[in-house]
Design a protein around this motif. Sequence first.
Motif, PDB file in Angstrom:
ATOM      1  N   SER A  12       0.835  -1.208   0.000  1.00  0.00           N
ATOM      2  CA  SER A  12       0.000   0.000   0.000  1.00  0.00           C
ATOM      3  C   SER A  12       0.867   1.254   0.000  1.00  0.00           C
ATOM      4  CB  SER A  12      -0.949   0.014   1.207  1.00  0.00           C
ATOM      5  OG  SER A  12      -0.228   0.189   2.404  1.00  0.00           O
ATOM      6  N   GLY A  13       0.204   2.412  -0.060  1.00  0.00           N
ATOM      7  CA  GLY A  13       0.871   3.700   0.120  1.00  0.00           C
ATOM      8  C   GLY A  13       2.056   3.938  -0.800  1.00  0.00           C
ATOM      9  N   ASN A  88      10.911   1.045   2.867  1.00  0.00           N
ATOM     10  CA  ASN A  88       9.688   1.842   2.975  1.00  0.00           C
ATOM     11  C   ASN A  88       8.771   1.369   4.107  1.00  0.00           C
ATOM     12  OD1 ASN A  88       7.239   3.392   1.825  1.00  0.00           O
ATOM     13  ND2 ASN A  88       6.602   1.245   1.720  1.00  0.00           N
ATOM     14  N   ALA A  89       8.780   0.071   4.410  1.00  0.00           N
ATOM     15  CA  ALA A  89       7.827  -0.476   5.399  1.00  0.00           C
ATOM     16  C   ALA A  89       7.926   0.272   6.723  1.00  0.00           C
ATOM     17  CB  ALA A  89       8.115  -1.960   5.627  1.00  0.00           C
ATOM     18  N   GLY A  90       6.786   0.582   7.290  1.00  0.00           N
ATOM     19  CA  GLY A  90       6.776   1.279   8.571  1.00  0.00           C
ATOM     20  C   GLY A  90       5.352   1.481   9.043  1.00  0.00           C
ATOM     21  N   ILE A 190      -1.305   5.047   6.473  1.00  0.00           N
ATOM     22  CA  ILE A 190      -0.524   5.098   7.708  1.00  0.00           C
ATOM     23  C   ILE A 190      -1.316   5.575   8.928  1.00  0.00           C
ATOM     24  CG2 ILE A 190       0.501   7.412   7.356  1.00  0.00           C
ATOM     25  CD1 ILE A 190       3.140   6.042   8.515  1.00  0.00           C
ATOM     26  N   TRP A 191      -2.202   6.549   8.741  1.00  0.00           N
ATOM     27  CA  TRP A 191      -2.974   7.044   9.892  1.00  0.00           C
ATOM     28  C   TRP A 191      -4.375   6.453   9.940  1.00  0.00           C
ATOM     29  CZ3 TRP A 191      -0.058   8.521  13.515  1.00  0.00           C
ATOM     30  CH2 TRP A 191       1.132   9.204  13.242  1.00  0.00           C
ATOM     31  N   SER A 192      -4.653   5.479   9.067  1.00  0.00           N
ATOM     32  CA  SER A 192      -5.977   4.840   9.124  1.00  0.00           C
ATOM     33  C   SER A 192      -5.783   3.361   9.440  1.00  0.00           C
ATOM     34  CB  SER A 192      -6.722   5.057   7.799  1.00  0.00           C
ATOM     35  OG  SER A 192      -5.889   4.736   6.696  1.00  0.00           O
ATOM     36  N   ARG A 193      -5.758   2.530   8.422  1.00  0.00           N
ATOM     37  CA  ARG A 193      -5.659   1.077   8.626  1.00  0.00           C
ATOM     38  C   ARG A 193      -4.450   0.664   9.462  1.00  0.00           C
ATOM     39  NH1 ARG A 193      -2.956  -2.929   5.864  1.00  0.00           N
ATOM     40  NH2 ARG A 193      -2.126  -1.447   4.358  1.00  0.00           N
ATOM     41  N   ASN A 227      -1.048  14.249  -2.262  1.00  0.00           N
ATOM     42  CA  ASN A 227      -1.032  13.085  -3.149  1.00  0.00           C
ATOM     43  C   ASN A 227       0.310  12.342  -3.032  1.00  0.00           C
ATOM     44  OD1 ASN A 227      -1.009  11.280  -5.223  1.00  0.00           O
ATOM     45  ND2 ASN A 227      -1.649  12.749  -6.810  1.00  0.00           N
ATOM     46  N   PRO A 228       0.284  11.083  -2.572  1.00  0.00           N
ATOM     47  CA  PRO A 228       1.538  10.354  -2.348  1.00  0.00           C
ATOM     48  C   PRO A 228       2.325  10.034  -3.620  1.00  0.00           C
ATOM     49  CG  PRO A 228      -0.366   8.924  -1.971  1.00  0.00           C
ATOM     50  CD  PRO A 228      -0.905  10.303  -2.181  1.00  0.00           C
TER      51      PRO A 228
END
Length: 281
Positions: A12-13, A88-90, A190-193, A227-228
Motif C-alpha cells: 500500500s501507500g 519503505n515499510a513502517g 498510515i494514519w488509518s488502517r 497526493n503520495p
Amino acid sequence: MTKVALITGASSGFGLLTSVTLARRGWRVLATMRDLNRRGKLEESARVAGVLDRIEFLSLDVTNAEQIAELAATIAARPDPLDAVVNNAGFAMAGFAEDITDAELRQQFETNFFGVAAVTRAFLPQLRRQGAGHVVIISSITGRMGFPGVGSYVASKFALEGWAESLRLEMKPLGIQVVLVEPGSFETDIWSRNAILSAQTQDANSPNAARIARLLSSRESGKLKANPQVVADGIAAILDDPRPRLRYVFGWDAHLGLALKRLLPSRLLEWLLIKVSGIGA
Ligand SMILES: NC(=O)c1ccc[n+]([C@@H]2O[C@H](COP(=O)([O-])OP(=O)(O)OC[C@H]3O[C@@H](n4cnc5c(N)ncnc54)[C@H](OP(=O)(O)O)[C@@H]3O)[C@@H](O)[C@H]2O)c1
C-alpha cells in the motif's frame, strides 16, 4: 540493462506507488510485503498501468530475520544486479510518551528502525560486490522535529536519520548511495488502517485521555491529504541520480515545519505546536 529495485512494504501507500512508478520507467521491481494475500491492490494498479510483468511479488516481514536472510540469499544467487533497496515499510504508534509501554516502544522500533537496519545490512554485501547501488530510507519530517502524541514514531525516525547519516559516510567510498526521504503528511494507510493507538491511550482513565482526544480531533479536522504519487515520483528521480543528496523533503507542510524550526525562537515554535495540536492542559 534493466535495473532492479527491491521495495519493502509494497502492499500500500508509497511502497505500492513507487513499485508501479519504477516499473513504468522500465525498472524490474521486487515488490516485497509481509502478507502476500494483500498484493491485490498493487497487482491491479500494475495491470492497469500495463507493467504487471515487471513486478515480482515476494514475501518479507522486515521484523523476521530468517526471512530477510533467505530473501537476500535468493536475490544474490540470481545473475541480475540489484540496483536499489527502498526501505519503505513502517507504521505509526500514536499515544503520549507517558502512556506508551516499553513493549509498545520496542514494537515501534522493531519495524521502523531495526527492520530497516536488518534489511539494509542483508543486501549491502551484494551492493558492495557490485560497487554500486542506492539505499533509500523512508524517514519522515518527524525524523527532523518532534510532535506531540507520536513520540515513539518520532523517536524511531530520529534513530533512522542518525543511522543513515553515518551509513552514508561508510558506503560512499564504496560507490553505494544512502538517501533519506522525508515526507510530510500524505494520503496513505498510515494514519488509518495501519495506525496503532497505544493501549493506555485508549483507556478513558488515562491522565491524558482528554488531551489525546483533542489531539486526534485536531488531526482529523486539519488533515492535509497530499497526493503520495509526488513521493513515488521523487524516489524514482533519486534512483536515477548517480550522486543524490543525503536528504529529500517532500510536501509543503514538511518544508513549512522545517522553515519554522529554523526561523522561530524555540519557545515560540513550542507554543505554536502545543496550540495547533490542542494538547494544552
Ligand atoms: N503517509 C505519510 O504521511 C508519511 C509521512 C512520512 C513518512 N511516512 C513513511 O512512509 C513509509 C510508508 O508508509 P505509508 O505512508 O505508505 O503507509 P501505509 O500505506 O500504511 O504503508 C505501510 C506499508 O508498510 C508495511 N509494513 C508495516 N509493517 C511491516 C513489516 N513488519 N514488514 C513488512 N511490511 C510492513 C505495510 O504492510 P501491510 O499492508 O501488511 O500493513 C504497508 O505496506 C513508512 O515508513 C512511513 O513511516 C509516511
